[in-house]
Design an enzyme around this catalytic site. Structure first.
Site, mmCIF file in Angstrom:
data_model
loop_
_atom_site.group_PDB
_atom_site.id
_atom_site.type_symbol
_atom_site.label_atom_id
_atom_site.label_comp_id
_atom_site.label_asym_id
_atom_site.label_seq_id
_atom_site.Cartn_x
_atom_site.Cartn_y
_atom_site.Cartn_z
ATOM 1 N N ARG A 1 0.834 -1.205 0.000
ATOM 2 C CA ARG A 1 0.000 0.000 0.000
ATOM 3 C C ARG A 1 0.868 1.254 0.000
ATOM 4 O O ARG A 1 2.075 1.212 0.285
ATOM 5 C CB ARG A 1 -0.913 0.020 1.231
ATOM 6 C CG ARG A 1 -0.162 0.119 2.550
ATOM 7 C CD ARG A 1 -1.063 0.519 3.697
ATOM 8 N NE ARG A 1 -0.363 0.451 4.973
ATOM 9 C CZ ARG A 1 0.445 1.390 5.437
ATOM 10 N NH1 ARG A 1 0.703 2.460 4.719
ATOM 11 N NH2 ARG A 1 1.032 1.250 6.622
ATOM 12 N N GLY A 2 0.248 2.397 -0.273
ATOM 13 C CA GLY A 2 0.934 3.666 -0.108
ATOM 14 C C GLY A 2 0.914 4.096 1.349
ATOM 15 O O GLY A 2 0.277 3.474 2.194
ATOM 16 N N GLY A 3 1.623 5.175 1.643
ATOM 17 C CA GLY A 3 1.603 5.740 2.984
ATOM 18 C C GLY A 3 2.732 5.265 3.866
ATOM 19 O O GLY A 3 3.541 4.413 3.496
ATOM 20 N N VAL B 1 3.984 4.430 8.188
ATOM 21 C CA VAL B 1 3.700 3.388 9.169
ATOM 22 C C VAL B 1 2.359 3.648 9.869
ATOM 23 O O VAL B 1 1.985 4.793 10.112
ATOM 24 C CB VAL B 1 4.823 3.291 10.219
ATOM 25 C CG1 VAL B 1 4.953 4.578 11.038
ATOM 26 C CG2 VAL B 1 4.628 2.090 11.139
ATOM 27 N N TYR C 1 -0.672 1.467 12.721
ATOM 28 C CA TYR C 1 -0.836 0.428 13.741
ATOM 29 C C TYR C 1 -2.263 -0.105 13.676
ATOM 30 O O TYR C 1 -3.217 0.667 13.516
ATOM 31 C CB TYR C 1 -0.579 1.039 15.119
ATOM 32 C CG TYR C 1 -0.792 0.118 16.294
ATOM 33 C CD1 TYR C 1 -0.046 -1.047 16.444
ATOM 34 C CD2 TYR C 1 -1.731 0.426 17.278
ATOM 35 C CE1 TYR C 1 -0.229 -1.888 17.536
ATOM 36 C CE2 TYR C 1 -1.926 -0.412 18.383
ATOM 37 C CZ TYR C 1 -1.167 -1.565 18.501
ATOM 38 O OH TYR C 1 -1.350 -2.390 19.584
ATOM 39 N N ALA D 1 -7.381 6.157 9.155
ATOM 40 C CA ALA D 1 -6.280 6.193 8.195
ATOM 41 C C ALA D 1 -6.708 5.473 6.923
ATOM 42 O O ALA D 1 -7.496 4.520 6.960
ATOM 43 C CB ALA D 1 -5.040 5.531 8.781
ATOM 44 N N ALA E 1 -8.785 2.126 8.062
ATOM 45 C CA ALA E 1 -8.738 1.691 9.458
ATOM 46 C C ALA E 1 -9.349 2.791 10.311
ATOM 47 O O ALA E 1 -8.799 3.892 10.406
ATOM 48 C CB ALA E 1 -7.304 1.407 9.891
ATOM 49 N N CYS F 1 1.510 7.516 10.419
ATOM 50 C CA CYS F 1 1.399 8.059 9.057
ATOM 51 C C CYS F 1 2.455 9.136 8.793
ATOM 52 O O CYS F 1 2.294 9.946 7.876
ATOM 53 C CB CYS F 1 -0.005 8.595 8.793
ATOM 54 S SG CYS F 1 -1.303 7.358 9.021
#
Length: 234
Positions: free
Chosen positions: A87-89, A91, A93, A154, A169, A185
């Protein structure tokens, strides 16, 4: 509040059938493998219905394909579960209490426009939060959905041959302490929040159904609930 009217969205597509799986807590790697299998099956047979997976993950950190390790506050050789995915982006959780939505959609039947699709995912969350009287919004230049400066949801996607994976999420009522181990992020100056901070009596199973309904409304889907744990089995 920045919203998209349902007419402007659903008029872009014929109504699509979409298998709906409302699942429980599932390890990240298991669902990641499902997504890849579902996408591959639709590359081979584009006529297959779309799929919407709604679930929670056991605690895990994920990095986008170009994410920087500088946003981790722990060592990568620690016992913390960490995966770099496509995916893009940056870190993020995942943990119980967070509602994750993975739409496997064929954008050839909607709009072949990634910016449009990201805004659609945000719109789904905005409509869910509106049910709780929350003025959810977008922030220019930042992905996700925000309430009073806190990031409640996110968004991160991967699209291949216009087939989508990964998704949204939404923090419903998770233990947010896991976010203290990262710069979520890659945004250091804005806090992460949850729906429960504004609506303490919120129930994840209710939000899950509300999210399914919002997806159906925004994208013009005919949702077909499917029993069973493994969406690649049928």
């Amino acid at each position: 509040m920045n919203t998209i009217s349902s007419d402007s969205v659903t008029s872009t597509a014929l109504r699509r059938r979409c298998y709906l799986y409302q699942l429980g807590q599932i390890p990240y790697l298991e669902v990641w493998n499902w997504q890849r299998q579902l996408v591959e099956a639709r590359k081979q047979n584009p006529g297959l219905p779309d799929v919407l997976l709604l679930l929670e993950h056991l605690p895990v950190y994920t990095l986008g394909q170009g994410a920087s390790l500088e946003f981790l506050k722990f060592q990568t050789d620690s016992t913390v579960e960490l995966h770099r995915v496509e995916r893009g982006g940056e870190v993020t959780y995942h943990c119980p209490g967070q509602l994750v939505a993975y739409p496997i959609l064929n954008l050839n039947f909607y709009q072949r426009d990634l910016h449009w699709y990201l805004r659609i995912l945000e719109e789904v969350v905005i409509r869910v939060l509106a049910l709780y009287g929350l003025p959810a919004e977008r922030i220019p230049g930042l992905s996700g959905v925000w309430v009073e400066g806190r990031k409640l949801a996110a968004v991160g996607i991967k699209v291949s041959r216009w087939l989508t994976m990964h998704g949204i999420a939404l923090n419903v009522d998770p233990d947010l302490t896991g976010f203290t181990q990262i710069v979520p992020c890659g945004i250091a100056d804005r806090p992460v929040g949850s729906l429960a901070q504004f609506c303490p009596e919120v129930r994840l199973e209710v939000v899950q159904q509300q999210m399914a309904t919002a997806f159906a409304t925004v994208l013009g889907l005919d949702l077909l609930p499917i029993e069973g744990r493994d969406p690649t089995a049928g």
